[in-house]
Structures are given as structure tokens and as C-alpha cells.
Write an enzyme that holds these catalytic residues in place. Structure first.
Site, short mmCIF file in Angstrom:
data_model
loop_
_atom_site.label_atom_id
_atom_site.label_comp_id
_atom_site.label_asym_id
_atom_site.label_seq_id
_atom_site.Cartn_x
_atom_site.Cartn_y
_atom_site.Cartn_z
CG ASP A 248 -2.06 -1.08 1.17
OD1 ASP A 248 -2.16 -1.72 0.14
OD2 ASP A 248 -2.65 -1.44 2.16
CG ASP A 250 -1.75 4.04 3.35
OD1 ASP A 250 -1.30 2.87 3.24
OD2 ASP A 250 -2.96 4.17 3.55
CD1 TRP A 310 -10.23 -0.64 2.74
CD2 TRP A 310 -11.66 -1.55 4.08
NE1 TRP A 310 -9.69 -1.11 3.99
CE2 TRP A 310 -10.56 -1.53 4.63
CE3 TRP A 310 -12.85 -2.29 4.40
CZ2 TRP A 310 -10.43 -2.25 5.85
CZ3 TRP A 310 -12.89 -2.87 5.87
CH2 TRP A 310 -11.55 -2.82 6.60
CG ASP A 314 -6.73 -8.19 3.77
OD1 ASP A 314 -7.83 -8.38 3.22
OD2 ASP A 314 -6.27 -7.53 4.57
CG MET A 340 -1.62 4.23 7.60
SD MET A 340 -3.11 3.55 7.91
CE MET A 340 -2.91 1.81 7.19
CG HIS A 343 -5.50 7.98 3.79
ND1 HIS A 343 -6.38 7.43 3.44
CD2 HIS A 343 -4.60 6.98 4.33
CE1 HIS A 343 -6.15 5.98 3.69
NE2 HIS A 343 -5.05 5.95 3.86
NE ARG A 345 -13.47 3.40 4.47
CZ ARG A 345 -12.69 2.29 4.96
NH1 ARG A 345 -11.92 1.93 3.92
NH2 ARG A 345 -12.46 2.03 6.20
#
Length: 398
Positions: A248, A250, A310, A314, A340, A343, A345
Site C-alpha cells: 500500500d 501509505d 475496501w 487480503d 501509516m 487519511h 477513506r
């Protein structure tokens, strides 16, 4: 005196002549030694570079592409059998409109990638292998997101990184040929921080790596796992990567001993995020940053393509690995710390309401949903100084 007279009279030049002959013999021996040394020296060199050293133009330099030839790495920088790389300004000619289907030929090669990135800048077969643990690592690092990042300045601070975000150690040969795949949409500021921290870390880890930002075009629901599948396929068109790190944009590691490479078992890298109090939220968690070898990825048929929005993909990936008899490798919670970038969503990335039902049926769907059913269309490829950005149309949920 009579005994010495004949020597002085008849052979007065003898001592000088002997010395002269001795000098000639010494010169001959030195010349022979120099010749043998020169032969051994030249035997270990790439004589194809000799014209460059003495200023004699080669056919490539003398032609219309001479300028491009000067920009490209020499043959000794290219692994044997690899296709010649494009000019460094290949980003000015992006590949557009390339369609993809399960039946498409994804073998690496210029026929599949007209703007193939620079191949690995490994210098010579005579270089030693990089050590198992890099001596350049510094351990824990302070990670902050307060100062804006200037990509132009960042590129100057990382001069060894080649166009497209490619790097390989110059003093050893790394066995870890790593493609780092980042699923992406509308996160440019996060990407700047990721590049700022990760490029120095990856170089200290002595990896032979490339950075691929897979950008989802349009405004349909975000599909992280499908973008990761696309990144796997597209990266292999550039180079023979043997390891794939899926990250990712972030997430930043806080310790460079947390190596971004593959192991004998699939690797979960982001095991202790600050978001979760630097601990694993649950045992099956495999999100954030993970690494799979090429063979491990192929064994599970890649990642699922039908997780829109979302969450869930995973856990599906974790199930695939377990069903194929693999176990998860992790660093300890100290080395595995990550930060992280906070932020809100993203729009069109709301929680997927179907995720729990899909996770429950991974075993039935894993071989009918993955690499063998992947379809997408490449819209644009940019070879930036620090990364390769591939914009793709991955469709919309059915």
C-alpha cells in the site's frame, strides 16, 4: 704484471660487453613479463569498450541514434541474453491501448512492451554475490510526514536510481530481483513520502529492484487485488523478477532490517502498524505489505479479481496460501514496525459488503478467479525518474 697484460691488451673490452649482454637480457625478461601481464589483464576485460576508450566511433555512435547510444548502458551492464534497453527518455513514448486477456502472451520481451524499462544495471559476472544480510543497514528510523517532498530534488539525492525506478547494487550481484507493486489512485502526496523513505531503504538492503505504481483509471470502485495482478504481469515484461512485494502507498517501514524481499514461505512485512498499536490485529492478517516469490504467486493463481471496494482481498489471499500448503513468514514485532500516513477513506473505496461471503468460498473460486481470468487494458505508461506509472482500465463490477 705479465700475467695481466694479455688481459688488458687483448681482452680489454670483455667486461663492458658482458655488462651490455646482461642488460639486454634483463630488458628482454622485463618485456616478456609486461607482455604476459597485459595478456592476462586484457583477458578479463570487455574489449568491446575499447573504441569508447580511444575515441573511435562505433557503428551505433556513428548512426542517427548516436545520442541515444551514449545515454544507454553499455553491453557489460546488461545481463546475458537480455534485450537492449530503450533510451532514458522512453517516458516520452508511453505504451497506449494495449489490451490484455487470459489468452494474451505475457512472456517478457520487447514484443510485449514497446517501452521496456532499463534492465538491471548489474555490472559484470565477476562481481561477488551480495551478502545474505546487508552491512549497510542502520536499524530503527524516525519516520515523519511533516516536510513536503520535492521529487526533482529526491531524484538528485538518489543518483544511482535509473529511469523507471530501477536500481541494482554496483559492487555486488543481488540474488533478490524484486518488483515492488503499488496499487494506486489519487494518492500523489502519499507516493512522494513513500519514494522519499523507501528508495534509500531498498538501496541499503542491496536489492535489485524496480518500482511499479499501478494506477486505476476512471471512477469505478477501487480494486486493489486486481491492480496487484496487473502489476505482476506488467513488471515481468520489463525484467525477469523472481520476487514481488505488494505494498500500500501509505505504509512506511520504521526499520530497514525489515527487508523487502522473498523468503522460502510467503512473507508478511507490515506486521506491526501504528494503526493497530504496533501489533498484529489477528493471526490471519496479511494486509498492508507482503512479499511472494514468482513461483508462490503462480501456485495460488495470483490474487482474486472480484473484490471491488475496501476489504476482504487480503484474507482471500491468506486462504489461498493456506489451501496450497504454505505458511506465513513474519519479522518480529520490533523489526516489523510500520507507520501509516493518516487519511480519510477514499471515494469509491467503501467497504465491500460481499467480502465475507467471498472469503468463505476461496477454496472453490481460487482457480477460476485470478491470473487465468485477468483482463485489463493498458492506457498509459510513464517512465519517471523514480518509478514507473502504469495507468490501466480494469473494468467495473458486474
Amino acid at each position: 704484471m705479465r700475467f695481466r697484460e694479455p688481459l688488458l691488451g687483448g681482452s680489454a673490452a670483455m667486461p663492458g660487453a658482458s655488462l651490455q649482454r646482461a642488460c639486454r637480457l634483463l630488458v628482454a625478461v622485463c618485456a616478456l613479463h609486461l607482455g604476459v601481464t597485459l595478456v592476462y589483464y586484457l583477458a578479463g576485460r570487455d574489449l568491446s569498450r575499447l573504441p569508447y576508450l580511444v575515441g573511435v566511433p562505433t557503428p551505433l555512435q556513428a548512426g542517427s541514434n548516436g545520442a541515444a547510444a551514449i545515454k544507454q548502458p553499455s553491453e557489460e551492464l546488461r545481463p546475458r541474453g537480455a534485450a537492449p534497453p530503450p533510451p532514458l527518455d522512453a517516458s516520452s513514448e508511453p505504451r497506449r491501448g494495449q489490451d490484455s486477456s487470459p489468452d494474451a502472451d505475457f512472456r517478457p520481451g520487447l514484443s510485449n512492451n514497446l517501452t521496456s524499462a532499463l534492465v538491471s544495471p548489474i555490472t559484470a559476472l565477476s562481481l561477488p554475490a551480495c551478502p545474505e544480510e546487508s552491512p549497510l543497514l542502520v536499524g530503527p528510523m524516525l519516520i515523519e510526514f511533516k516536510v513536503p517532498v520535492d521529487l526533482t530534488l529526491l531524484a538528485k539525492q538518489n543518483p544511482e536510481v535509473k529511469v523507471g525506478g530501477r536500481y541494482a547494487p554496483k559492487d555486488c550481484i543481488s540474488p533478490h530481483k524484486v518488483a515492488i507493486i503499488i496499487p494506486f489512485r489519487n494518492r500523489q502526496e502519499h507516493l512522494k513520502y513513500w519514494l522519499y523513505y523507501l528508495h534509500p531503504i531498498l538501496q541499503r538492503q542491496q536489492l535489485d529492484y524496480g518500482i511499479y505504481v499501478i494506477n486505476q483509471a476512471g471512477d469505478s470502485m477501487f480494486n486493489r487485488a486486481k491492480l496487484l495482478n496487473v502489476g505482476f504481469q506488467e513488471a515481468l515484461k520489463d525484467y525477469d523478477y523472481n520476487c514481488f512485494v505488494f505494498s500500500d502507498v501509505d505504509l512506511i517501514p520504521m526499520d530497514d532490517r525489515n527487508t523487502y524481499r522473498c523468503f522460502s514461505q510467503p512473507r508478511h512485512i507490515s506486521v506491526a502498524m501504528d494503526k493497530f498499536g504496533f501489533s498484529l490485529p489477528y493471526v490471519q492478517f496479511f494486509g498492508g505489505v507482503s512479499a511472494l516469490s514468482k513461483q508462490q504467486f503462480l501456485t495460488i493463481n495470483g490474487f482474486p479479481n472480484n473484490y471491488w471496494g475496501w476489504g476482504g482481498e487480503d484474507d482471500d489471499i491468506f486462504n489461498r496460501l493456506v489451501f496450497k500448503g504454505m505458511s506465513i513468514s513474519r519479522p518480529n514485532a520490533v523489526v516489523g514496525k510500520c507507520r501509516m500516513i493518516r487519511h480519510s477513506r477514499d471515494k469509491k473505496n467503501e467497504p465491500n459488503p460481499q467480502r465475507f461471503d467471498r472469503i468463505a468460498h476461496t477454496k472453490e473460486t481460487m482457480f477460476s478467479d485470478g491470473l487465468n481470468t485477468l483482463t485489463y487494458k493498458v492506457l498509459d505508461i510513464e517512465r519517471n525518474p523514480l518509478y514507473t506509472k502504469i495507468t490501466v482500465d480494469v473494468g467495473a463490477p458486474s
